[in-house]
Structures are given as C-alpha cells and as structure tokens.
Design an enzyme around this catalytic site. Structure first.
Site, mmCIF file in Angstrom:
data_model
loop_
_atom_site.group_PDB
_atom_site.id
_atom_site.type_symbol
_atom_site.label_atom_id
_atom_site.label_comp_id
_atom_site.label_asym_id
_atom_site.label_seq_id
_atom_site.Cartn_x
_atom_site.Cartn_y
_atom_site.Cartn_z
ATOM 1 N N ARG A 79 -6.966 6.716 5.434
ATOM 2 C CA ARG A 79 -6.454 5.374 5.159
ATOM 3 C C ARG A 79 -5.547 4.916 6.300
ATOM 4 N NH1 ARG A 79 -5.304 5.759 -1.417
ATOM 5 N NH2 ARG A 79 -7.412 6.531 -1.912
ATOM 6 N N ARG A 88 2.943 9.081 2.357
ATOM 7 C CA ARG A 88 1.995 8.026 2.738
ATOM 8 C C ARG A 88 1.451 8.362 4.123
ATOM 9 N NH1 ARG A 88 1.490 2.984 0.454
ATOM 10 N NH2 ARG A 88 3.428 3.322 -0.694
ATOM 11 N N GLU A 136 3.309 7.584 -7.644
ATOM 12 C CA GLU A 136 1.937 7.666 -8.144
ATOM 13 C C GLU A 136 1.238 8.932 -7.642
ATOM 14 O OE1 GLU A 136 -2.398 5.917 -7.125
ATOM 15 O OE2 GLU A 136 -0.756 4.459 -6.950
ATOM 16 N N SER A 152 -4.648 7.899 -10.404
ATOM 17 C CA SER A 152 -5.047 6.631 -11.006
ATOM 18 C C SER A 152 -6.463 6.796 -11.529
ATOM 19 C CB SER A 152 -4.983 5.486 -9.988
ATOM 20 O OG SER A 152 -5.939 5.666 -8.966
ATOM 21 N N ARG A 209 -0.802 14.713 -1.910
ATOM 22 C CA ARG A 209 0.489 14.138 -2.291
ATOM 23 C C ARG A 209 1.161 14.911 -3.431
ATOM 24 N NH1 ARG A 209 1.320 7.788 -3.788
ATOM 25 N NH2 ARG A 209 1.009 7.535 -1.547
#
Length: 426
Positions: A260, A275, A347, A350, A390
């Site tokens: 990403r 991140r 987070e 999801s 993460r």
C-alpha cells in the site's frame, strides 16, 4: 457494480445510499437517462436489423427494377444499421462507465464519515499499567529491545515505512499467520498462496480503482497492479465462472504479501510498523448466495474475534459508517485492539459484506431453479482479516512486562515451540 434493475425499480434506495456515503445522488438520474437512451438506441437498432433481414428475402425473390430498388434500399439500410450499432454500443459503454462510478448500496451501516462509527461492544479489559507500577513502552522500543524489529535498516534499504522483522520478530509473525491458517482450515476454509500482481480487469472488478486508487502501486511497464490484500486475487479466482454453492459457501483463506502506498498519510503513524508499505496478511474470502450474505458476515466476524481471543487482546467491535466504507462494501465491521501507549484503539481486522457488487463486475454466478427452470444469478462475496503484521504492535504492547520482556499469548505458544516469554537481547 450495482444491480441496474434495483436502480430502475428503487431509485430512491440508491439515492439514499449515495447520501449516506456523502456521495452525489444526482448520478442516479444521470444513469436512468443513460439507460433510457441505451434502450431506445437498442430498440431502434434491432428494428432496423429485423427490416434488413426481411428485405434480404425480398431481394432474392424480386426481379428487374424492383430488385434494383430493393438492392439500393438494402445498401442504405446497411449503412444505417452500422451507424445505429455504433450508437447503441456507445450508449452501452456510457451506461457501464456511469454504473462503475456508483458504490455499493449501503445495508444497515450508520450514516456519516470516519468518526461516525457505532461501537457495538467491548471485549477484554485493558491493563492498568500505573497500578502495575511501570510506564509501558511502545511496540518499537519493545521490538528493538527484543531485536525483533529494525526500521532503521528498513529505511536505509527501501525508504520510509519499510522495516525488517528479525529473529523472534520474524518467528512471531510466522506464528501468528500460521495460527490464522490453522484456524481457517479448521473452519472449512481452503488455504491459498495468492498472486500479488493482478491485471487491471481484476483490480477494477473488485472496486479498488475508485476513490482510493492512489493507494495502489501501479506497474506501468506491465500494466499490472500490486495488491493491497489477497481479497483482490481471491475475488478474481472464480471470475467469469459459474460456481456450485449447493453445499454451502466457497471459503478461501489467502496468505500473501500486501503493498500500500499510504498516500495522504504523511505524518500519521510514522513510528514503528503500524502504517507501512509492505506487510503480510491472512485474509478470509467467501462466495455465498445473496440470501446467506448477512449470516456469513456474522460468521466471518466471529472467526476474527476467535483469533483475537487467541492472542488475548482487549478490543472493541465497531459498525463502520457509510462514508468510511470502501466502494464495494455494503457494510463493514472492524475489530480494534487497545493500544496502551497511545491510549486509543487500533484497527486489526475488518470484515465486509460486498453483496453482489464485486461478483457482478467479475461475472461470478451460480445456477438456481426458478419456476422449475434453471437460471443463473450473481453470487455474493465477503472478506475478513484473520491476521496481519500489524497485530505484532498490539501483542507486544499489551503483553509487555516491566523488564522489557513480552509474554507470549497462550494461543500462539504452540507455534513458537512452547515459548512463554520473549526476552530482551543484551
């Protein structure tokens, strides 16, 4: 892609979904106009095409001047048919382009933006480090003490937001991901090692080339994309196929590297590995009947929570607001673990119900019986995170001890040879 039939029959439903997402509802009327134009162009083309076929039979029977007249008319009609065919093709293309601009229809998600989520519940109790008599270290300080994370050399070799997982850090990630795969297999998922480079058709079909296309790494020389999740490759796995769901959902667990660009996140979570540009993930993906999609969504959420409990992490479950949904998702639940040093929730998972949105774009269908005859219908797709790099952040911070060591959650110990504590390296 949304169902055009629903847009025709219930335009207010689509308008309301657009408004809930903070998007322009006027596109609904634009699409309806484009659809009417396409249907008109198609009807005109088909009418003239039928006349062309009919006159061809008349030509074969005619003689003399009548035949010459019909031949001239045939030539004129052929030119008109060609023009009308081009017009109806262009009308169809314009309609498709407009449909691709509309996000999935929201199903039950709260209205609003990123801050308007609803907390559904809290699970587990965050530790009171003050009562334990020490100030918690953040995950990077712990990781460096354990010689588990090396961001300095990651930046030297690849740039900012890159890192090395070394020694016990590498082993911890493998333990986490292997535990996730084992849990997925026990739940009936087929494990998959997926491609991480996909073609534009698949990337577009899954809905990732919309508003957040700048997050994706594009390989211009090859006209290919690096995936940010194995969801993309798994969604494309059955593209242009008719699948058999007679025995229940088709479930896959994809293990892949993910990439990403983190565009627009400058200055946000720059310390450590929260991140980053590259990470690993085990992703659940399900193909099911549309009628079973909501129930399957709850099952995916339950499997995510099972994995979080294996890691003994305090977390909350949120119902993501419509304006914070990806374009493919009709509804999304996030599980966020408590991050002690930042006193906030982060987070970790999801899970999204994409209803028939992705499968319609990618041509994934199933056979169903309607009034005694066999027909095909578009299937539903869903996805959910089972573990990522993460998670190491939350594991280190929540299970740290005063001396800088970290207790290994019981659910991961079998994957680390029974190791109970990660000890700092002098």
């Amino acid at each position: 892609m949304i169902d055009l039939r629903i847009l025709r029959e219930s335009p207010d439903l689509v308008r309301a979904s657009q408004i809930a997402r903070g998007a322009d509802p006027a596109i609904v009327d634009t699409i309806l106009e484009a659809d009417a134009q396409r249907r008109s162009s198609l009807a005109e083309f088909e009418s003239l095409r039928a006349r062309q076929k009919s006159i061809g039979k008349d030509v074969a029977r005619a003689q003399g001047d009548e035949k010459a007249r019909l031949l001239a008319e045939t030539k004129e009609i052929a030119a008109q048919v060609k023009e009308l065919n081009q017009a109806q093709s262009e009308a169809q293309e314009r309609l498709n382009d407009l449909l691709f601009q509309v996000a999935n229809i929201v199903e039950g998600a709260p209205s609003g933006g990123e801050a308007d989520f609803i907390v559904l519940r809290h699970e587990g109790q965050p530790r009171d480090f003050a009562a334990e008599g020490f100030e918690p270290r953040d995950h990077l300080a712990l990781g460096e003490g354990l010689k588990a994370i090396d961001t300095e050399r990651g930046a030297k070799v690849s740039g900012s937001r890159f890192y090395y997982l070394t020694g016990i850090g590498a082993r911890l990630e493998l333990a986490l991901l292997n535990a996730a795969v084992d849990q997925a297999v026990a739940a009936g998922f087929t494990p998959m090692i997926t491609p991480t480079i996909v073609n534009p058709k698949i990337m577009r079909g899954t809905g990732f080339l919309g508003a957040h296309a700048d997050e994706i790494y594009y390989l211009g020389a090859d006209d290919q994309y690096l995936v940010g999740t194995s969801e993309v490759a798994l969604a494309g796995y059955h593209s242009e196929e008719i699948v058999d769901l007679s025995n229940g959902p088709l479930r896959y667990a994809g293990w892949s590297a993910c990439y990403r660009r983190e565009a627009g996140s400058h200055g946000k979570d720059v310390r450590g590995i929260i991140r980053v540009h590259q990470f690993h993930k085990v992703e659940m993906f399900s193909y099911c009947t549309p009628a079973d999609a909501q129930a399957e969504h709850q099952r995916l959420l339950a499997w995510e929570e099972e994995m979080l409990k294996k890691c003994d992490l305090p977390y909350r479950v949120i119902d993501t607001a419509a304006g914070d949904l990806g374009s493919s998702a009709a509804r999304k639940f996030d599980c966020e673990a408590w991050l002690p040093t930042q006193e906030r929730y982060l987070e970790l998972t999801s899970t999204s119900n994409c209803t028939t949105f992705q499968a319609r774009r990618l041509g994934v269908r199933e056979r169903v019986e309607v009034d005694g005859r066999q027909e095909t219908q578009t299937v539903a797709t869903l996805n959910g995170t089972l573990a990522t790099t993460r998670w190491i952040v939350a594991i280190l911070e929540n299970h740290q001890q005063a001396d800088g060591s970290v207790r290994v959650p019981e659910g991961l110990r079998p994957y680390l040879g029974g190791l109970e504590v990660l000890e700092p390296t002098a």
